[in-house]
Write a protein that holds these residues in place. Sequence first.
Motif, PDB file in Angstrom:
ATOM      1  N   GLU A  22     -30.579  69.035  -9.255  1.00  0.00           N
ATOM      2  CA  GLU A  22     -30.030  68.533 -10.514  1.00  0.00           C
ATOM      3  C   GLU A  22     -28.505  68.613 -10.525  1.00  0.00           C
ATOM      4  O   GLU A  22     -27.830  67.695 -10.990  1.00  0.00           O
ATOM      5  CB  GLU A  22     -30.609  69.328 -11.692  1.00  0.00           C
ATOM      6  N   LEU A  25     -27.166  65.797  -8.381  1.00  0.00           N
ATOM      7  CA  LEU A  25     -27.294  64.506  -9.048  1.00  0.00           C
ATOM      8  C   LEU A  25     -26.320  64.384 -10.226  1.00  0.00           C
ATOM      9  O   LEU A  25     -25.649  63.359 -10.380  1.00  0.00           O
ATOM     10  CB  LEU A  25     -28.731  64.274  -9.526  1.00  0.00           C
ATOM     11  N   GLN A  29     -22.937  61.602 -11.490  1.00  0.00           N
ATOM     12  CA  GLN A  29     -23.049  60.797 -12.703  1.00  0.00           C
ATOM     13  C   GLN A  29     -21.945  61.058 -13.734  1.00  0.00           C
ATOM     14  O   GLN A  29     -21.763  60.254 -14.647  1.00  0.00           O
ATOM     15  CB  GLN A  29     -24.409  61.051 -13.368  1.00  0.00           C
ATOM     16  N   THR A  64     -42.318  64.852  -5.939  1.00  0.00           N
ATOM     17  CA  THR A  64     -41.569  63.779  -6.603  1.00  0.00           C
ATOM     18  C   THR A  64     -42.465  62.948  -7.513  1.00  0.00           C
ATOM     19  O   THR A  64     -42.025  62.493  -8.563  1.00  0.00           O
ATOM     20  CB  THR A  64     -40.902  62.850  -5.573  1.00  0.00           C
ATOM     21  N   LEU A  69     -40.064  66.155 -10.284  1.00  0.00           N
ATOM     22  CA  LEU A  69     -39.381  64.920 -10.681  1.00  0.00           C
ATOM     23  C   LEU A  69     -40.210  64.033 -11.599  1.00  0.00           C
ATOM     24  O   LEU A  69     -39.662  63.259 -12.367  1.00  0.00           O
ATOM     25  CB  LEU A  69     -38.952  64.124  -9.453  1.00  0.00           C
ATOM     26  N   TYR A  82     -36.349  56.032  -6.474  1.00  0.00           N
ATOM     27  CA  TYR A  82     -36.068  57.067  -5.476  1.00  0.00           C
ATOM     28  C   TYR A  82     -34.630  56.950  -4.972  1.00  0.00           C
ATOM     29  O   TYR A  82     -33.938  57.959  -4.808  1.00  0.00           O
ATOM     30  CB  TYR A  82     -37.067  56.987  -4.320  1.00  0.00           C
ATOM     31  N   ASP A  84     -32.088  55.563  -6.608  1.00  0.00           N
ATOM     32  CA  ASP A  84     -31.193  55.898  -7.723  1.00  0.00           C
ATOM     33  C   ASP A  84     -31.103  57.402  -7.959  1.00  0.00           C
ATOM     34  O   ASP A  84     -30.085  57.891  -8.452  1.00  0.00           O
ATOM     35  CB  ASP A  84     -31.662  55.236  -9.025  1.00  0.00           C
ATOM     36  N   HIS A  85     -32.151  58.131  -7.626  1.00  0.00           N
ATOM     37  CA  HIS A  85     -32.191  59.573  -7.869  1.00  0.00           C
ATOM     38  C   HIS A  85     -31.864  60.406  -6.631  1.00  0.00           C
ATOM     39  O   HIS A  85     -32.145  61.604  -6.597  1.00  0.00           O
ATOM     40  CB  HIS A  85     -33.548  59.968  -8.450  1.00  0.00           C
TER      41      HIS A  85
END
Length: 175
Positions: A22, A25, A29, A64, A69, A82, A84-85
């Motif tokens: 997290e 990621l 962003q 996932t 996820l 997948y 995008d993450h």
Amino acid sequence: MKHLHNLHMPLGLMGHSFGGYETNLIITQTDRFAAAISGAGWSDIVSAYLYMGTTLALADYYRTESDQLRIGKSLFESRDVYLDHSPVLHAENVSTPLLSWTGKNDTHVNALQSHEFYFALRRLNKEHIMLVFPNEAHNLTGTLSQEDMTLKVQQWFDRYLKNGPVKDWMLPKMD
């Protein structure tokens, strides 16, 4: 009385394992955090999807699809989600200094996940240091490793949240 929302205080972000993912990621962003620390986190959920962890001796796609996820679909049904993450595919967006760490013997979240993000950030000239603990796995269990990590967490946040000194270990090493 001052309202907290009127104060601009630097924020740090830290997570381990799924929290490390997290953290990885989130910093792709937003630039809201002044510093981040990611321990043993995924960086590429495509490769993680196809990895067989030794913890349960199962293919990790359950993690996932229906576990952490909760994507709800396979990689082959929802490839874009997948991609995008996967933080490694968005490394160019990182502006937050990142300290990451992994145990060399981690088979729960393969240590290569940390290495991939490290190399992507290095290739993009992003501020990032990675620590590899040679005799550790997913969790730091050795007293010396725990003490070292505790000290470095404090020094990292002191540097980026309080404008503290740069320590020698924070200086990038030549590849």
